[in-house]
Scaffold this active site. Structure first.
Site, short mmCIF file in Angstrom:
data_model
loop_
_atom_site.label_atom_id
_atom_site.label_comp_id
_atom_site.label_asym_id
_atom_site.label_seq_id
_atom_site.Cartn_x
_atom_site.Cartn_y
_atom_site.Cartn_z
CE LYS A 7 71.39 40.67 70.66
NZ LYS A 7 71.29 39.21 70.51
CE1 TYR A 14 84.06 59.52 45.13
CE2 TYR A 14 82.55 58.62 46.77
CZ TYR A 14 83.58 59.50 46.42
OH TYR A 14 84.10 60.33 47.36
C1 LIG Z 1 69.97 38.81 70.42
C2 LIG Z 1 69.40 37.65 71.14
C3 LIG Z 1 68.04 37.63 71.48
C4 LIG Z 1 67.05 38.64 70.98
O1 LIG Z 1 66.68 38.29 69.66
P1 LIG Z 1 65.64 39.13 68.81
O2 LIG Z 1 65.52 38.35 67.56
O3 LIG Z 1 66.28 40.46 68.59
O4 LIG Z 1 64.40 39.22 69.60
C5 LIG Z 1 67.60 36.58 72.28
N1 LIG Z 1 68.44 35.61 72.70
C6 LIG Z 1 69.75 35.58 72.35
C7 LIG Z 1 70.61 34.47 72.83
C8 LIG Z 1 70.27 36.60 71.56
O5 LIG Z 1 71.56 36.56 71.19
#
Ligand SMILES: *Cc1c(COP(=O)(O)O)cnc(C)c1O
Length: 383
Positions: free
Chosen positions: A39, A262
């Site tokens: 993702k 800044y």
């Molecule tokens: C993002 C996600 C994962 C992966 O998790 P990691 O901690 O990055 O391995 C697995 N399952 C779901 C439902 C997620 O949203």
């Protein structure tokens, strides 16, 4: 002078994938599959090269959050099984059918919508999510029991996976892991016959490393593939994947009492040499890094707990003053002048400065650093 470079080591992604595969082979249930979570453009690293790399080492199953991410992934992984965590939103059904995306369904209403789409289109692939304690997405356990009570809820649908998600997997000792595991086991043990052959999945990266009880049929591994630490407060079992290097644009000599950046929050306490590099918060180097609301003016960065650092020729140097949109200043007073020249490369993150250290300095996690890297980098892939 070389440009800012975001280097992604695909060999390390393969190594990390293999590490998870090996982890699932320890223990009695040896048949767990390791799926890749890609993702958010593979956590900012580029879904195309990442998916092509993983396909070649035998990763067959992928997870994305959105339908459009699944569509993008499909062209790089023509044979893969692709699950979409958010499910299909109204109007996205045809996108799912055309790209053979499997929606993860979380509610009776979406289930009903998918049932009627399946009836008219013949496309009936679906996965179910049950919520075992995260309270984010998924059928509540009571709803799941109800679902299990009547075969007609799933009429005409082909259920490919039943999954749940751990809320505290990154904390090995957290009792919530065992509580979620127990609830998941209880719900799955009492599945009706028409669901008894459906593969099960509970673990993310951390969960996969919690032990074989958490593996079930499929593990959903994300952050660990990309070199982030799946655990908080523990050594990272995964190898670094991402390196950000950028050249020094300018070096200034400043007097004791002069301020940098800044707000003038950081004040030199002795004559100092300051190097400026051309990355900033627009490149994912978060503004929270190395900047504390109080203390700089009075005490300087060391006493105020700022540890934000970069590496030049393998030696650490602190970030000073506020991170700006496109530029960051570094105190290089302590470093030998021969390695600190205009054009010398500065490692912002990589092998010496780990992404989880960068994250710590900004009071966040490696996930957020990776997904914030932004669009200005030239991404280079090391095979
Ligand atoms: C993002 C996600 C994962 C992966 O998790 P990691 O901690 O990055 O391995 C697995 N399952 C779901 C439902 C997620 O949203």
């Amino acid at each position: 002078m070389s440009a800012t470079n975001l280097r992604i080591n695909l060999g390390r992604i393969r190594e990390n994938y293999q590490m998870f595969v090996d982890a699932t082979k320890r223990g009695p249930s040896s048949s767990s599959e390791v799926a890749a979570v890609v993702k958010a453009d593979a956590y900012g690293l580029g879904v195309g090269p990442v998916a092509e790399t993983l396909c070649k080492v035998g990763c067959e199953t992928y997870f994305v959050a959105h339908g459009f991410e699944g569509q993008a992934l499909r062209s790089f992984a023509p044979q893969a099984k692709i699950y979409v965590f958010h499910g299909a939103l109204p109007g996205e059904e045809v996108l799912f059918l055309e790209n053979r995306l499997v929606p993860v369904v979380h509610s009776f209403s979406t289930l009903e919508r998918w049932r009627s789409f399946a009836k008219q289109s013949g496309y009936c692939d679906v996965a179910l999510q049950v919520d075992t304690g995260m309270n984010r997405l998924g059928f509540q356990s009571q709803e799941f029991r109800l679902l299990c009570g009547d075969e007609h809820f799933l009429d005409g649908l082909d259920i490919h996976l039943i999954m749940s998600h751990l809320a505290c997997g990154d904390e090995i000792e957290n009792i919530k892991n065992k509580q979620q595991l127990d609830l998941f086991n209880e719900l799955m043990t009492n599945r009706p016959p028409w669901l008894s052959d459906v593969p099960l999945s509970l673990a993310n990266s951390a969960g996969t490393l919690l032990g074989s009880d958490y593996h079930f049929d499929l593990c959903r591994v994300g952050i660990g593939l990309y070199g982030g630490n799946p655990f908080s407060g523990q050594a990272n079992p995964c190898s670094p994947v991402v390196t950000v290097e950028t050249p020094i644009l300018q070096i200034s000599e400043i007097e004791s009492g002069e301020s940098v950046s800044y707000g003038g929050c950081w004040v030199a306490r002795h004559p100092s040499r300051i190097a400026t590099v051309g990355v900033g918060y627009a490149d994912g180097y978060l503004r929270a890094t190395g900047y504390k609301e109080n203390g700089y003016k009075e005490s300087g960065y060391k006493e105020s707990g700022c540890e934000g650092a970069v590496a030049i020729d393998g030696q650490l140097a602190p970030i000073v003053g506020r991170v700006t949109m496109d530029l960051i200043m570094i105190d290089v007073t302590e470093l030998p002048t021969d390695v600190v020249q205009v054009g010398s490369l500065v490692e912002m993150m990589g092998e010496t400065v780990l992404i989880d250290q960068v994250a710590d300095h900004a009071q966040t996690i490696g996930y957020e650093i990776l997904t914030s890297l932004g669009h200005r980098y030239k991404r280079d892939y090391l095979a």
